[in-house]
Design a protein around this motif. Structure first.
Motif, PDB file in Angstrom:
ATOM      1  N   PRO A  24      55.491 -38.761  17.781  1.00  0.00           N
ATOM      2  CA  PRO A  24      54.598 -38.162  16.782  1.00  0.00           C
ATOM      3  C   PRO A  24      53.563 -37.251  17.453  1.00  0.00           C
ATOM      4  CG  PRO A  24      54.897 -40.501  16.323  1.00  0.00           C
ATOM      5  CD  PRO A  24      55.532 -40.236  17.661  1.00  0.00           C
ATOM      6  N   PRO A  25      53.342 -36.047  16.934  1.00  0.00           N
ATOM      7  CA  PRO A  25      52.424 -35.090  17.585  1.00  0.00           C
ATOM      8  C   PRO A  25      51.034 -35.648  17.830  1.00  0.00           C
ATOM      9  CG  PRO A  25      53.654 -34.019  15.826  1.00  0.00           C
ATOM     10  CD  PRO A  25      53.973 -35.483  15.734  1.00  0.00           C
ATOM     11  N   GLU A  26      50.545 -36.481  16.921  1.00  0.00           N
ATOM     12  CA  GLU A  26      49.199 -37.034  17.098  1.00  0.00           C
ATOM     13  C   GLU A  26      49.141 -38.045  18.242  1.00  0.00           C
ATOM     14  OE1 GLU A  26      51.179 -39.428  13.721  1.00  0.00           O
ATOM     15  OE2 GLU A  26      51.163 -37.356  14.487  1.00  0.00           O
ATOM     16  N   HIS A  27      50.279 -38.517  18.715  1.00  0.00           N
ATOM     17  CA  HIS A  27      50.322 -39.463  19.828  1.00  0.00           C
ATOM     18  C   HIS A  27      50.352 -38.756  21.182  1.00  0.00           C
ATOM     19  CE1 HIS A  27      52.087 -43.034  17.314  1.00  0.00           C
ATOM     20  NE2 HIS A  27      51.046 -42.465  16.741  1.00  0.00           N
ATOM     21  N   ASN A  28      50.579 -37.440  21.183  1.00  0.00           N
ATOM     22  CA  ASN A  28      50.642 -36.676  22.432  1.00  0.00           C
ATOM     23  C   ASN A  28      50.247 -35.229  22.123  1.00  0.00           C
ATOM     24  OD1 ASN A  28      51.274 -35.381  24.835  1.00  0.00           O
ATOM     25  ND2 ASN A  28      53.147 -36.564  25.191  1.00  0.00           N
ATOM     26  N   PRO A  29      48.949 -34.974  21.994  1.00  0.00           N
ATOM     27  CA  PRO A  29      48.506 -33.648  21.529  1.00  0.00           C
ATOM     28  C   PRO A  29      48.820 -32.510  22.475  1.00  0.00           C
ATOM     29  CG  PRO A  29      46.640 -35.017  22.211  1.00  0.00           C
ATOM     30  CD  PRO A  29      47.827 -35.912  22.172  1.00  0.00           C
ATOM     31  N   ALA A  30      49.106 -32.794  23.740  1.00  0.00           N
ATOM     32  CA  ALA A  30      49.407 -31.719  24.694  1.00  0.00           C
ATOM     33  C   ALA A  30      50.748 -31.049  24.402  1.00  0.00           C
ATOM     34  CB  ALA A  30      49.384 -32.249  26.124  1.00  0.00           C
ATOM     35  N   LEU A  31      51.672 -31.769  23.758  1.00  0.00           N
ATOM     36  CA  LEU A  31      53.005 -31.216  23.548  1.00  0.00           C
ATOM     37  C   LEU A  31      52.972 -29.969  22.679  1.00  0.00           C
ATOM     38  CD1 LEU A  31      55.193 -34.421  23.036  1.00  0.00           C
ATOM     39  CD2 LEU A  31      54.926 -33.014  25.089  1.00  0.00           C
ATOM     40  N   ALA A  32      52.138 -29.976  21.648  1.00  0.00           N
ATOM     41  CA  ALA A  32      52.055 -28.801  20.773  1.00  0.00           C
ATOM     42  C   ALA A  32      51.487 -27.620  21.535  1.00  0.00           C
ATOM     43  CB  ALA A  32      51.184 -29.119  19.558  1.00  0.00           C
ATOM     44  N   LEU A  33      50.557 -27.860  22.443  1.00  0.00           N
ATOM     45  CA  LEU A  33      49.975 -26.770  23.238  1.00  0.00           C
ATOM     46  C   LEU A  33      51.004 -26.183  24.185  1.00  0.00           C
ATOM     47  CD1 LEU A  33      46.521 -28.404  24.055  1.00  0.00           C
ATOM     48  CD2 LEU A  33      47.032 -26.685  22.300  1.00  0.00           C
ATOM     49  N   ILE A  34      51.861 -27.044  24.758  1.00  0.00           N
ATOM     50  CA  ILE A  34      52.913 -26.553  25.653  1.00  0.00           C
ATOM     51  C   ILE A  34      53.934 -25.735  24.870  1.00  0.00           C
ATOM     52  CG2 ILE A  34      54.816 -27.273  27.139  1.00  0.00           C
ATOM     53  CD1 ILE A  34      53.107 -29.773  27.831  1.00  0.00           C
ATOM     54  N   ALA A  35      54.332 -26.239  23.716  1.00  0.00           N
ATOM     55  CA  ALA A  35      55.315 -25.555  22.888  1.00  0.00           C
ATOM     56  C   ALA A  35      54.778 -24.226  22.371  1.00  0.00           C
ATOM     57  CB  ALA A  35      55.742 -26.433  21.716  1.00  0.00           C
ATOM     58  N   GLY A  36      53.440 -24.204  22.109  1.00  0.00           N
ATOM     59  CA  GLY A  36      52.842 -22.976  21.579  1.00  0.00           C
ATOM     60  C   GLY A  36      52.644 -21.914  22.613  1.00  0.00           C
ATOM     61  N   ALA A  83      48.341 -30.038  29.226  1.00  0.00           N
ATOM     62  CA  ALA A  83      49.002 -28.751  28.978  1.00  0.00           C
ATOM     63  C   ALA A  83      48.423 -27.616  29.812  1.00  0.00           C
ATOM     64  CB  ALA A  83      48.895 -28.392  27.497  1.00  0.00           C
ATOM     65  N   SER A  84      47.416 -27.894  30.635  1.00  0.00           N
ATOM     66  CA  SER A  84      46.773 -26.830  31.401  1.00  0.00           C
ATOM     67  C   SER A  84      47.665 -26.348  32.541  1.00  0.00           C
ATOM     68  CB  SER A  84      45.427 -27.307  31.952  1.00  0.00           C
ATOM     69  OG  SER A  84      45.606 -28.400  32.836  1.00  0.00           O
ATOM     70  N   PRO A  85      47.534 -25.064  32.963  1.00  0.00           N
ATOM     71  CA  PRO A  85      48.385 -24.520  34.034  1.00  0.00           C
ATOM     72  C   PRO A  85      48.251 -25.331  35.323  1.00  0.00           C
ATOM     73  CG  PRO A  85      47.196 -22.770  32.908  1.00  0.00           C
ATOM     74  CD  PRO A  85      46.608 -24.054  32.417  1.00  0.00           C
ATOM     75  N   HIS A  86      49.364 -25.452  36.043  1.00  0.00           N
ATOM     76  CA  HIS A  86      49.371 -26.250  37.275  1.00  0.00           C
ATOM     77  C   HIS A  86      49.605 -25.428  38.535  1.00  0.00           C
ATOM     78  CE1 HIS A  86      53.750 -25.902  37.121  1.00  0.00           C
ATOM     79  NE2 HIS A  86      53.705 -26.315  35.860  1.00  0.00           N
ATOM     80  N   GLY A  87      50.236 -24.296  38.419  1.00  0.00           N
ATOM     81  CA  GLY A  87      50.440 -23.413  39.571  1.00  0.00           C
ATOM     82  C   GLY A  87      51.378 -23.934  40.633  1.00  0.00           C
ATOM     83  N   ARG A  88      52.131 -24.962  40.339  1.00  0.00           N
ATOM     84  CA  ARG A  88      52.987 -25.577  41.357  1.00  0.00           C
ATOM     85  C   ARG A  88      54.214 -24.735  41.682  1.00  0.00           C
ATOM     86  NH1 ARG A  88      51.568 -29.995  44.326  1.00  0.00           N
ATOM     87  NH2 ARG A  88      53.673 -30.832  44.155  1.00  0.00           N
ATOM     88  N   GLN A  89      54.534 -23.755  40.854  1.00  0.00           N
ATOM     89  CA  GLN A  89      55.688 -22.902  41.126  1.00  0.00           C
ATOM     90  C   GLN A  89      55.555 -22.192  42.472  1.00  0.00           C
ATOM     91  OE1 GLN A  89      53.680 -22.794  38.486  1.00  0.00           O
ATOM     92  NE2 GLN A  89      54.805 -22.489  36.562  1.00  0.00           N
ATOM     93  N   TRP A 102      47.440 -34.363  40.542  1.00  0.00           N
ATOM     94  CA  TRP A 102      47.208 -33.920  39.171  1.00  0.00           C
ATOM     95  C   TRP A 102      48.079 -32.709  38.849  1.00  0.00           C
ATOM     96  CZ3 TRP A 102      46.596 -34.636  34.444  1.00  0.00           C
ATOM     97  CH2 TRP A 102      45.932 -33.772  33.565  1.00  0.00           C
ATOM     98  N   GLY A 103      48.182 -31.765  39.774  1.00  0.00           N
ATOM     99  CA  GLY A 103      49.057 -30.623  39.565  1.00  0.00           C
ATOM    100  C   GLY A 103      50.512 -31.041  39.464  1.00  0.00           C
ATOM    101  N   TYR A 104      50.931 -31.938  40.337  1.00  0.00           N
ATOM    102  CA  TYR A 104      52.309 -32.462  40.335  1.00  0.00           C
ATOM    103  C   TYR A 104      52.610 -33.173  39.019  1.00  0.00           C
ATOM    104  CZ  TYR A 104      55.870 -36.019  41.629  1.00  0.00           C
ATOM    105  OH  TYR A 104      56.965 -36.857  41.678  1.00  0.00           O
ATOM    106  N   ALA A 105      51.689 -34.015  38.569  1.00  0.00           N
ATOM    107  CA  ALA A 105      51.909 -34.762  37.332  1.00  0.00           C
ATOM    108  C   ALA A 105      52.018 -33.819  36.143  1.00  0.00           C
ATOM    109  CB  ALA A 105      50.782 -35.772  37.122  1.00  0.00           C
ATOM    110  N   ARG A 106      51.174 -32.788  36.085  1.00  0.00           N
ATOM    111  CA  ARG A 106      51.249 -31.811  34.994  1.00  0.00           C
ATOM    112  C   ARG A 106      52.538 -30.996  35.073  1.00  0.00           C
ATOM    113  NH1 ARG A 106      46.452 -28.225  35.695  1.00  0.00           N
ATOM    114  NH2 ARG A 106      46.314 -29.308  37.694  1.00  0.00           N
ATOM    115  N   ASP A 107      52.957 -30.653  36.281  1.00  0.00           N
ATOM    116  CA  ASP A 107      54.206 -29.918  36.460  1.00  0.00           C
ATOM    117  C   ASP A 107      55.362 -30.704  35.844  1.00  0.00           C
ATOM    118  OD1 ASP A 107      56.236 -28.235  37.309  1.00  0.00           O
ATOM    119  OD2 ASP A 107      55.875 -28.527  39.451  1.00  0.00           O
ATOM    120  N   LEU A 108      55.455 -31.980  36.156  1.00  0.00           N
ATOM    121  CA  LEU A 108      56.510 -32.813  35.586  1.00  0.00           C
ATOM    122  C   LEU A 108      56.322 -32.989  34.085  1.00  0.00           C
ATOM    123  CD1 LEU A 108      56.914 -35.585  38.321  1.00  0.00           C
ATOM    124  CD2 LEU A 108      58.405 -33.625  37.904  1.00  0.00           C
ATOM    125  N   PHE A 109      55.096 -33.238  33.657  1.00  0.00           N
ATOM    126  CA  PHE A 109      54.816 -33.439  32.234  1.00  0.00           C
ATOM    127  C   PHE A 109      55.289 -32.248  31.410  1.00  0.00           C
ATOM    128  CE2 PHE A 109      52.239 -33.260  28.413  1.00  0.00           C
ATOM    129  CZ  PHE A 109      52.154 -34.579  28.003  1.00  0.00           C
TER     130      PHE A 109
END
Length: 341
Positions: A329-341, A301-307, A253-260
């Motif tokens: 489209p932002p509504e198709h992937n709501p995590a992207l706005a959180l990462i950008a913000g 978009a949650s922290p992964h700590g993989r660094q 899960w951490g690895y997948a979020r790191d890549l995401f």
């Protein structure tokens, strides 16, 4: 179709009889690398096409290789360009990718799959060999890579990348399909056990290293990511791969979020297309066609700590790609706005 195959003893066997013509720097198969000559046809829903979308973006090949995007559903004939005005691809001027296959061979006998690379002057498919497509983009198209592009297929790591990737393909990428399309309890049980045995091995491997091979992102990570990013949204329930959710596996899960959260990965993901494809098209698995509203997607978009494991996504001298040309489209992937913000 994204998953052409047959049932052998009631177990799913993928049709891997692809068009193996290659586009190379020396043009050995009659198709030299040439900016603007070819069009990559994909569907965001399809994990095999998603590999090519990610690699094209990481390497900065958008100006050299245009991309046509099919909608998330298809009929028995093929994927269609129903997202485009008039239902026609704006470059190829065809309504469905099947037409480009029939330009190649009017009696084309095999699966109509994405990704496919089409020769724009003739309108014919050159190749749909999804594994070779990304390797060739990484190795044969180097002269057209952007400045700062990562080396996704270093020559000194090629053997290790393939050694790590082979069981991932067999037991994970294809393993989830063998679970979902199993025709007997025994076939399902075998596929399920093999899937989880290998996911457990990957959980162990990734608990001490940031990436699968080496210290930065490679082709191996691209291959695994496209299955992991679909796991909780589709494979856990729809394909009955339900021993654990991805979010319950700390390293994966951490690895997948790191890549995401790495530019070029998560910004290619359209969860709405992914869910609509699997739950609507697979009538044998989900006859009602009802698309679930869950799971929650903001947690990508949650922290992964993989660094803390070291390494860097793009390697020494590498830089992230710029903003995406083809925007989800932002509504198709709501995590992207959180990462950008």
């Amino acid at each position: 179709m994204s998953e052409p195959g047959t049932y052998v003893e009631k177990s799913f066997k993928r049709d891997t009889n692809y068009i193996t013509t290659r586009i190379t720097a020396d043009g050995r198969d009659g198709f030299p690398v040439e900016a603007g000559r070819y069009r990559l046809v994909v569907a965001r829903a399809c994990p095999w096409a998603n590999r090519a979308i990610i690699v094209r973006r990481l390497l900065g090949l958008e100006d050299a290789l245009s991309m046509g995007i099919c909608g998330p559903t298809h009929d028995s004939r093929s994927w269609t360009f129903d997202l485009d005005p008039g239902g026609l691809d704006p470059v190829l001027r065809i309504p469905r990718i099947q037409d480009a296959y029939l330009r190649r061979d009017p009696e084309y006998p095999r699966g109509i799959t994405v990704p496919a690379i089409v020769d724009i002057p003739t309108g014919a498919v050159v190749t749909n060999d999804f594994k070779q497509i990304t390797v060739d983009l990484e190795t044969q198209w180097r002269d057209l890579h952007r400045d700062g592009a990562p080396d996704l297929y270093p020559a000194e790591l090629a053997d290790e990348i393939e050694a790590v990737s082979e069981p991932i393909y067999r037991f994970v990428n294809n393993g989830v399909y063998r679970c979902g399309f199993a025709g007997t309890q025994d076939a399902y049980d075998k596929a399920y056990r093999r899937l989880w045995e290998h996911l457990d091995l990957l959980e162990e491997r990734l608990s001490t290293r940031r990436y699968l091979v080496g210290d930065h992102v490679t082709e191996a990570d691209v291959r695994l990511f496209t299955t992991l990013v679909r796991f909780d949204a589709v494979y856990h329930g729809h394909f009955k791969c339900n021993r654990s959710k991805l979010v319950e596996l700390p390293a994966l899960w951490g690895y997948a979020r790191d890549l995401f959260q790495t530019p070029g990965f998560g910004d290619t993901i359209d969860f709405a297309h992914i869910k609509r494809h699997y739950y609507v098209v697979h009538k044998d698995v989900n006859p009602t066609g009802i698309v679930p509203l869950g799971p929650s997607l903001e947690n990508w978009a949650s922290p992964h700590g993989r660094q803390a494991l070291g390494g860097s996504p793009f390697g020494e001298g590498g830089t992230p790609p710029g903003p995406p040309r083809e925007v989800v489209p932002p509504e198709h992937n709501p995590a992207l706005a959180l990462i950008a913000g």
